[in-house]
Design a protein around this motif. Structure first.
Motif, mmCIF file in Angstrom:
data_model
loop_
_atom_site.group_PDB
_atom_site.id
_atom_site.type_symbol
_atom_site.label_atom_id
_atom_site.label_comp_id
_atom_site.label_asym_id
_atom_site.label_seq_id
_atom_site.Cartn_x
_atom_site.Cartn_y
_atom_site.Cartn_z
ATOM 1 N N ALA A 48 0.823 -1.215 0.000
ATOM 2 C CA ALA A 48 0.000 0.000 0.000
ATOM 3 C C ALA A 48 0.857 1.265 0.000
ATOM 4 O O ALA A 48 0.329 2.370 -0.067
ATOM 5 N N LEU A 50 2.765 2.255 2.483
ATOM 6 C CA LEU A 50 2.870 2.848 3.821
ATOM 7 C C LEU A 50 4.234 2.588 4.443
ATOM 8 O O LEU A 50 4.639 3.262 5.387
ATOM 9 N N ARG A 73 1.896 5.395 -5.591
ATOM 10 C CA ARG A 73 0.794 5.310 -4.625
ATOM 11 C C ARG A 73 -0.540 5.712 -5.258
ATOM 12 O O ARG A 73 -1.596 5.283 -4.821
ATOM 13 N N PRO A 84 -10.620 3.724 7.246
ATOM 14 C CA PRO A 84 -10.246 5.074 7.689
ATOM 15 C C PRO A 84 -11.258 6.087 7.160
ATOM 16 O O PRO A 84 -11.330 6.308 5.951
ATOM 17 N N TYR A 97 -13.644 13.877 -1.446
ATOM 18 C CA TYR A 97 -12.404 14.384 -0.831
ATOM 19 C C TYR A 97 -11.249 13.407 -1.070
ATOM 20 O O TYR A 97 -10.136 13.818 -1.437
ATOM 21 N N LEU A 101 -7.694 13.876 -2.888
ATOM 22 C CA LEU A 101 -6.473 13.532 -2.149
ATOM 23 C C LEU A 101 -5.587 12.598 -2.975
ATOM 24 O O LEU A 101 -4.368 12.632 -2.888
ATOM 25 N N LYS A 102 -6.222 11.764 -3.774
ATOM 26 C CA LYS A 102 -5.466 10.811 -4.609
ATOM 27 C C LYS A 102 -4.969 11.461 -5.892
ATOM 28 O O LYS A 102 -4.430 10.781 -6.756
ATOM 29 N N VAL B 7 -5.410 19.362 2.316
ATOM 30 C CA VAL B 7 -5.192 18.934 3.702
ATOM 31 C C VAL B 7 -5.599 20.061 4.655
ATOM 32 O O VAL B 7 -6.301 19.832 5.651
ATOM 33 N N ARG B 10 -9.499 20.521 4.970
ATOM 34 C CA ARG B 10 -10.207 19.541 5.793
ATOM 35 C C ARG B 10 -9.949 19.752 7.280
ATOM 36 O O ARG B 10 -10.861 19.711 8.096
ATOM 37 N N GLU B 78 -5.389 11.680 14.002
ATOM 38 C CA GLU B 78 -5.497 10.857 12.779
ATOM 39 C C GLU B 78 -4.899 9.474 13.022
ATOM 40 O O GLU B 78 -5.365 8.476 12.488
ATOM 41 N N GLY B 82 -7.053 6.184 12.905
ATOM 42 C CA GLY B 82 -6.647 5.376 11.748
ATOM 43 C C GLY B 82 -6.713 6.113 10.424
ATOM 44 O O GLY B 82 -6.330 5.570 9.386
ATOM 45 N N THR B 83 -7.203 7.365 10.434
ATOM 46 C CA THR B 83 -7.349 8.089 9.165
ATOM 47 C C THR B 83 -6.007 8.553 8.592
ATOM 48 O O THR B 83 -5.963 8.996 7.446
ATOM 49 N N VAL B 85 -3.897 6.761 7.530
ATOM 50 C CA VAL B 85 -3.675 5.883 6.368
ATOM 51 C C VAL B 85 -4.088 6.591 5.067
ATOM 52 O O VAL B 85 -3.450 6.420 4.032
ATOM 53 N N LEU B 86 -5.157 7.393 5.151
ATOM 54 C CA LEU B 86 -5.620 8.097 3.949
ATOM 55 C C LEU B 86 -4.533 9.029 3.423
ATOM 56 O O LEU B 86 -4.337 9.149 2.215
ATOM 57 N N LEU B 87 -3.850 9.680 4.344
ATOM 58 C CA LEU B 87 -2.786 10.607 3.938
ATOM 59 C C LEU B 87 -1.536 9.842 3.512
ATOM 60 O O LEU B 87 -0.919 10.150 2.504
ATOM 61 N N ASP B 88 -1.175 8.837 4.319
ATOM 62 C CA ASP B 88 0.054 8.085 4.036
ATOM 63 C C ASP B 88 -0.017 7.321 2.715
ATOM 64 O O ASP B 88 0.996 7.123 2.061
ATOM 65 N N SER B 89 -1.214 6.859 2.357
ATOM 66 C CA SER B 89 -1.329 6.081 1.116
ATOM 67 C C SER B 89 -1.678 6.966 -0.079
ATOM 68 O O SER B 89 -1.872 6.475 -1.179
ATOM 69 N N SER B 90 -1.766 8.265 0.148
ATOM 70 C CA SER B 90 -2.066 9.182 -0.956
ATOM 71 C C SER B 90 -0.770 9.565 -1.674
ATOM 72 O O SER B 90 0.315 9.365 -1.136
#
Lengths: 312, 241
Positions: A48, A50, A73, A84, A97, A101-102, B7, B10, B78, B82-83, B85-90
């Motif tokens: 993923a 991470l 990613r 999440p 959103y 973000l992606k 970022v 939000r 975050e 657990g959120t 992850v949304l930033l880390d996987s972006s």
């Protein structure tokens, strides 16, 4: 389309995974099986984006995940076991959103949004605040955020955990629909679910891939190692059946019960698949064979068989 | 830039949409108003410039304290929910994420600064100060707030929970606030070094007096940059754990 080569990761001195190698084709649904501590989470976190692996490479659609970083990613969608979610947002706001973000522009997000909500079966709750939704809908929100940017690879960690039976059936359909557009990698403890949904299975034990293939291939591999398991329906006396089994040679274990007068159902485990000798021995003892079927190896048995050595 | 604003947007709305954000704002305004009432609106005569000096002094202190409370949730929350992850996987870089979080904190802190404007406006009732002097005072307040938000962003980036983040940023902020006292106990050259990094005694003083001090601007910008850089490094380090 996805190639993993020599993936190794250490946490300090402790090795979590070692030399993991596999390939996944486009639009394939692959199940990822492993006991706790097998290195499953570490592998998924690396896939993923991470976590950076200690060694090895991951190529997704020709792009190296480790060196390309952010652009790679963008090709991955990830749903952890606990989705999440920004719970103060509505479903529609949240998915939009995540699309931005992606890296998608707002117009593209809006054009994809309705389709993604439909795939995730969220259309009728799209204006509700996530906080108010049930666990099943939250999982679907997690899936929607993972696919809004049209990724090449979608990683779903325990996608059906905590869902009720109806939601499980619906989630299976969602996952199958996903595979029309991308490759799906599913990690689950629920082996039946892997069996139900996946085209192929990767078995991880002790930080290594110990087997991979379709369920039938794994069953055959596990079966050849463990011998054969047969169920026979026979006619005869208990004494004759016992005599036949004793003369059968490779019988490791047997169990019989009488169904109707003189008709018995017998379960037999053979050390090797020498069923001809067994049948001949039973017939020689005066037992009539009415039916012989090979037991379908359950995925649990296959899995335990394959991981037993590696975990020990 | 789009990722940074995404970022920031939000997180800013997360402040606006929660009781926590408004509670911090209300508490900070209450304390600021009390201080202004006690030290600014005294019965004895004071120069308008001195009243403004006092206002900038305690408003910047409250801004620093508010920064600790505002920023403690930035990463720690975050991580707890657990959120992250949304930033880390972006596809966003760690730098974009850190700067976006910092901007959201600064935007919310600016709301507080704007809401305090009635206090310097009251000086005009019985006194006279220039708008330039007020603007310079606010520049000092925002510069110190910026340093506080950066410290809090870093503390939140290395903490697993919000309480720990608040404790770490409080300790660091208190050091910068009180090190002028420590400097008095030291001998050269440590005395000069420690007194240079004192937020109030050394760096904020010119802004309180209505003077733009480039050394002060450089100092607060440097502190901001340094702590944002540390936050960036801590996010990168987590990918290599």
């Amino acid at each position: 389309m996805i190639t993993v080569e020599g993936l190794t990761h250490y946490y300090g001195e402790r090795r979590a995974i070692e030399d993991i190698r596999f390939q996944i084709s486009a639009n394939e649904i692959v199940g990822f099986l492993g006991l706790n501590g097998a290195g499953k989470s570490t592998t998924l976190r690396i896939l993923a984006g991470l976590l950076v692996p200690s060694a090895g490479s991951i190529t997704i659609d020709g792009v190296d995940l480790v060196s390309a970083g952010s652009s790679a990613r963008a090709r991955i969608g990830y749903l952890p076991e606990d989705p999440p979610l920004y719970r103060e947002m509505t479903v529609r706001e949240f998915v939009a959103y995540c699309g931005e973000l992606k890296g998608l522009d707002r117009a593209t997000v809006q054009s994809r949004l309705d389709g993604v909500l439909k795939i995730a079966q969220l259309t009728h709750v799209q204006h509700r605040v996530i906080q108010e939704l049930s666990h099943g809908y939250r999982k679907r929100c997690g899936i929607a955020q993972a696919i809004i940017h049209k990724p090449k690879l979608v990683i779903l960690d325990e996608p059906i955990s905590g869902l009720d039976p109806r939601q499980i059936v619906e989630m299976r359909q969602v996952i199958r629909d996903l595979a029309k557009d991308c490759t799906v990698l599913i990690s689950s403890h629920i082996l039946g679910e892997i069996s139900e949904t996946c085209d192929r299975i990767l078995v991880l034990a002790g930080g290594k891939i110990v087997a991979q293939g379709t369920e039938a291939e794994l069953a055959s591999r596990a079966g050849s190692a463990a011998g054969a398991r047969l169920t026979l329906v026979v006619r005869g006396t208990a004494a004759a059946i016992d005599a036949g089994l004793a003369a059968g040679g490779a019988v490791v274990k047997s169990d019989k019960h009488e169904e109707v007068g003189g008709i018995w159902r017998v379960h037999v485990a053979l050390a090797n698949d020498d069923r001809e000798t067994l049948v001949a021995a039973l017939v020689g003892a005066g037992v009539g064979i009415r039916k012989l079927v090979e037991d379908e190896s359950e995925l649990e048995q296959i899995f335990l068989g394959l991981t037993q050595g590696a975990s020990a | 830039m789009k990722g940074i604003l995404l970022v920031a947007r939000r997180d800013f709305w997360a402040y606006i949409n929660t009781v926590w954000g408004w509670a911090i704002l209300a508490l900070a305004l209450l304390l600021d108003g009390l201080f202004f009432n006690v030290f600014g609106l005294t019965a004895s005569a004071q120069y308008s410039a001195d009243v403004l000096d006092q206002f900038v002094f305690f408003t910047s202190g409250i801004t620093l304290a508010a920064a600790v409370l505002i920023t403690m949730r930035l990463f720690a929350e975050e991580r707890q929910t657990g959120t992250i992850v949304l930033l880390d996987s972006s596809p966003l870089s760690e730098g974009q994420i850190v700067f976006g979080k910092y901007l959201s904190g600064m935007a919310f802190l600016s709301l507080f600064a704007v809401a305090t404007a009635y206090m310097p406006a009251l000086i005009f009732v019985n006194g006279k100060v220039s708008m330039e002097q007020i603007a310079v005072g606010y520049l000092g307040i925002l510069l110190m707030g910026s340093a506080g938000v950066a410290i809090g962003t870093w503390a939140s980036s290395i903490s697993r929970n919000q309480l720990l983040a608040a404790v770490i940023s409080t300790v660091v902020s208190v050091f910068f606030v009180t090190c002028w006292m420590l400097a008095r106990l030291l001998d050269p050259p440590f005395k000069a070094i420690i007194s240079y990094v004192a937020f109030f005694d050394k760096q904020l003083q010119p802004f309180q007096e209505g003077r733009i001090d480039t050394q002060g601007v450089f100092f607060f910008v440097s502190i901001t940059f340094a702590f944002l850089l540390l936050a960036n490094r801590s996010l990168i380090a987590r990918r290599w754990e």
